[in-house]
Design a protein around this motif. Structure first.
Motif, PDB file in Angstrom:
ATOM      1  N   MET A   1       0.830  -1.186   0.000  1.00  0.00           N
ATOM      2  CA  MET A   1       0.000   0.000   0.000  1.00  0.00           C
ATOM      3  C   MET A   1       0.872   1.247   0.000  1.00  0.00           C
ATOM      4  N   GLN A   2       2.003   1.153   0.698  1.00  0.00           N
ATOM      5  CA  GLN A   2       2.907   2.305   0.729  1.00  0.00           C
ATOM      6  C   GLN A   2       3.459   2.593  -0.668  1.00  0.00           C
ATOM      7  N   SER A   3       3.739   1.541  -1.434  1.00  0.00           N
ATOM      8  CA  SER A   3       4.228   1.737  -2.808  1.00  0.00           C
ATOM      9  C   SER A   3       3.198   2.461  -3.655  1.00  0.00           C
ATOM     10  N   ILE A   4       1.941   2.065  -3.513  1.00  0.00           N
ATOM     11  CA  ILE A   4       0.858   2.716  -4.258  1.00  0.00           C
ATOM     12  C   ILE A   4       0.750   4.179  -3.842  1.00  0.00           C
ATOM     13  N   ASN A   5       0.828   4.421  -2.555  1.00  0.00           N
ATOM     14  CA  ASN A   5       0.775   5.788  -2.038  1.00  0.00           C
ATOM     15  C   ASN A   5       1.922   6.622  -2.608  1.00  0.00           C
ATOM     16  N   ASN A   6       3.121   6.045  -2.647  1.00  0.00           N
ATOM     17  CA  ASN A   6       4.277   6.762  -3.187  1.00  0.00           C
ATOM     18  C   ASN A   6       4.080   7.084  -4.670  1.00  0.00           C
ATOM     19  N   CYS A   7       3.553   6.108  -5.424  1.00  0.00           N
ATOM     20  CA  CYS A   7       3.308   6.338  -6.859  1.00  0.00           C
ATOM     21  C   CYS A   7       2.323   7.486  -7.064  1.00  0.00           C
ATOM     22  N   LEU A   8       1.251   7.488  -6.309  1.00  0.00           N
ATOM     23  CA  LEU A   8       0.268   8.562  -6.441  1.00  0.00           C
ATOM     24  C   LEU A   8       0.862   9.910  -6.052  1.00  0.00           C
ATOM     25  N   HIS A   9       1.671   9.911  -5.004  1.00  0.00           N
ATOM     26  CA  HIS A   9       2.323  11.146  -4.575  1.00  0.00           C
ATOM     27  C   HIS A   9       3.233  11.689  -5.683  1.00  0.00           C
ATOM     28  N   LEU A  10       4.004  10.799  -6.301  1.00  0.00           N
ATOM     29  CA  LEU A  10       4.889  11.223  -7.392  1.00  0.00           C
ATOM     30  C   LEU A  10       4.098  11.705  -8.602  1.00  0.00           C
ATOM     31  N   ALA A  11       3.006  11.017  -8.917  1.00  0.00           N
ATOM     32  CA  ALA A  11       2.236  11.328 -10.126  1.00  0.00           C
ATOM     33  C   ALA A  11       1.612  12.722 -10.086  1.00  0.00           C
ATOM     34  N   ILE A  12       1.317  13.230  -8.898  1.00  0.00           N
ATOM     35  CA  ILE A  12       0.658  14.543  -8.823  1.00  0.00           C
ATOM     36  C   ILE A  12       1.646  15.712  -8.744  1.00  0.00           C
ATOM     37  N   ARG A  13       2.921  15.410  -8.674  1.00  0.00           N
ATOM     38  CA  ARG A  13       3.915  16.485  -8.617  1.00  0.00           C
ATOM     39  C   ARG A  13       3.990  17.199  -9.961  1.00  0.00           C
ATOM     40  N   LYS A  14       4.074  18.500  -9.914  1.00  0.00           N
ATOM     41  CA  LYS A  14       4.067  19.331 -11.131  1.00  0.00           C
ATOM     42  C   LYS A  14       5.311  19.118 -11.999  1.00  0.00           C
ATOM     43  N   GLU A  15       6.436  18.830 -11.362  1.00  0.00           N
ATOM     44  CA  GLU A  15       7.676  18.721 -12.128  1.00  0.00           C
ATOM     45  C   GLU A  15       7.836  17.388 -12.855  1.00  0.00           C
ATOM     46  N   VAL A  16       6.918  16.455 -12.639  1.00  0.00           N
ATOM     47  CA  VAL A  16       6.978  15.149 -13.305  1.00  0.00           C
ATOM     48  C   VAL A  16       6.442  15.299 -14.730  1.00  0.00           C
ATOM     49  N   LEU A  17       7.231  14.847 -15.683  1.00  0.00           N
ATOM     50  CA  LEU A  17       6.851  14.925 -17.091  1.00  0.00           C
ATOM     51  C   LEU A  17       5.743  13.910 -17.400  1.00  0.00           C
ATOM     52  N   PRO A  18       4.909  14.192 -18.413  1.00  0.00           N
ATOM     53  CA  PRO A  18       3.792  13.290 -18.735  1.00  0.00           C
ATOM     54  C   PRO A  18       4.211  11.836 -18.946  1.00  0.00           C
ATOM     55  N   GLU A  19       5.345  11.597 -19.635  1.00  0.00           N
ATOM     56  CA  GLU A  19       5.772  10.217 -19.859  1.00  0.00           C
ATOM     57  C   GLU A  19       6.228   9.555 -18.550  1.00  0.00           C
ATOM     58  N   GLN A  20       6.830  10.347 -17.661  1.00  0.00           N
ATOM     59  CA  GLN A  20       7.214   9.815 -16.348  1.00  0.00           C
ATOM     60  C   GLN A  20       5.961   9.508 -15.528  1.00  0.00           C
ATOM     61  N   ARG A  21       4.973  10.395 -15.634  1.00  0.00           N
ATOM     62  CA  ARG A  21       3.717  10.206 -14.905  1.00  0.00           C
ATOM     63  C   ARG A  21       3.042   8.901 -15.341  1.00  0.00           C
ATOM     64  N   GLU A  22       3.063   8.654 -16.635  1.00  0.00           N
ATOM     65  CA  GLU A  22       2.462   7.430 -17.176  1.00  0.00           C
ATOM     66  C   GLU A  22       3.180   6.194 -16.618  1.00  0.00           C
ATOM     67  N   ALA A  23       4.507   6.271 -16.541  1.00  0.00           N
ATOM     68  CA  ALA A  23       5.286   5.155 -15.994  1.00  0.00           C
ATOM     69  C   ALA A  23       4.978   4.948 -14.517  1.00  0.00           C
ATOM     70  N   VAL A  24       4.856   6.041 -13.782  1.00  0.00           N
ATOM     71  CA  VAL A  24       4.539   5.959 -12.349  1.00  0.00           C
ATOM     72  C   VAL A  24       3.159   5.343 -12.142  1.00  0.00           C
ATOM     73  N   PHE A  25       2.165   5.774 -12.964  1.00  0.00           N
ATOM     74  CA  PHE A  25       0.831   5.182 -12.869  1.00  0.00           C
ATOM     75  C   PHE A  25       0.878   3.688 -13.213  1.00  0.00           C
ATOM     76  N   GLY A  26       1.699   3.319 -14.184  1.00  0.00           N
ATOM     77  CA  GLY A  26       1.845   1.902 -14.530  1.00  0.00           C
ATOM     78  C   GLY A  26       2.403   1.102 -13.365  1.00  0.00           C
ATOM     79  N   ASP A  27       3.431   1.656 -12.697  1.00  0.00           N
ATOM     80  CA  ASP A  27       4.000   0.993 -11.519  1.00  0.00           C
ATOM     81  C   ASP A  27       2.952   0.872 -10.407  1.00  0.00           C
TER      82      ASP A  27
END
Length: 132
Positions: A1-27
């Motif tokens: 659950m912590q991994s999922i929480n971390n992924c969501l936290h990373l995905a909402i950061r403004k500095e994350v590029l769209p392709e990185q966001r997609e990878a984070v959501f995939g993880d």
């Protein structure tokens, strides 16, 4: 659950590029699938294959369920008040089904308290009724 929480936290950061966001959501999706599989295995492990009734003490089962939900109730400021008669006779039931019923009733009551301002006491009373 912590991994999922971390992924969501990373995905909402403004500095994350769209392709990185997609990878984070995939993880995160992979981690969620893993969690669902793990929980399903746990459910299957604790679900007995046969459905045989046995005599149990409902007050002991209720106490066990309340113990498992204690920290959630504590977090919500819910106080449990329950009355159980002395010398309560055992009941002939399928234990895991009654345990699930008790869990559901208590969780539903806790959820209902969230919508009622000031409601923080959960009253539970066990009664013996003779069936004729």
């Amino acid at each position: 659950m912590q991994s999922i929480n971390n992924c969501l936290h990373l995905a909402i950061r403004k500095e994350v590029l769209p392709e990185q966001r997609e990878a984070v959501f995939g993880d995160g999706s992979k981690e969620l699938d893993h969690l669902v599989t793990t929980v399903q295995r746990m459910i299957d492990l604790y679900r007995p294959g046969d459905i045989e009734k046995e005599y149990i003490q409902i007050d002991e089962l209720l106490g066990h369920v309340l113990e498992l939900l204690h920290s959630q109730m504590n977090d919500k400021g819910i106080k449990v008040i329950y009355q159980v008669p002395k010398d309560l006779p055992p009941i002939n039931v399928v234990e895991h089904q009654i345990r699930q019923v008790l869990f559901n009733l208590i969780i539903n009551a806790m959820d209902a308290m969230d919508s009622i301002e000031g409601a923080r006491n959960l009253w539970i009373e066990v009664q013996v009724n003779e069936i004729s």
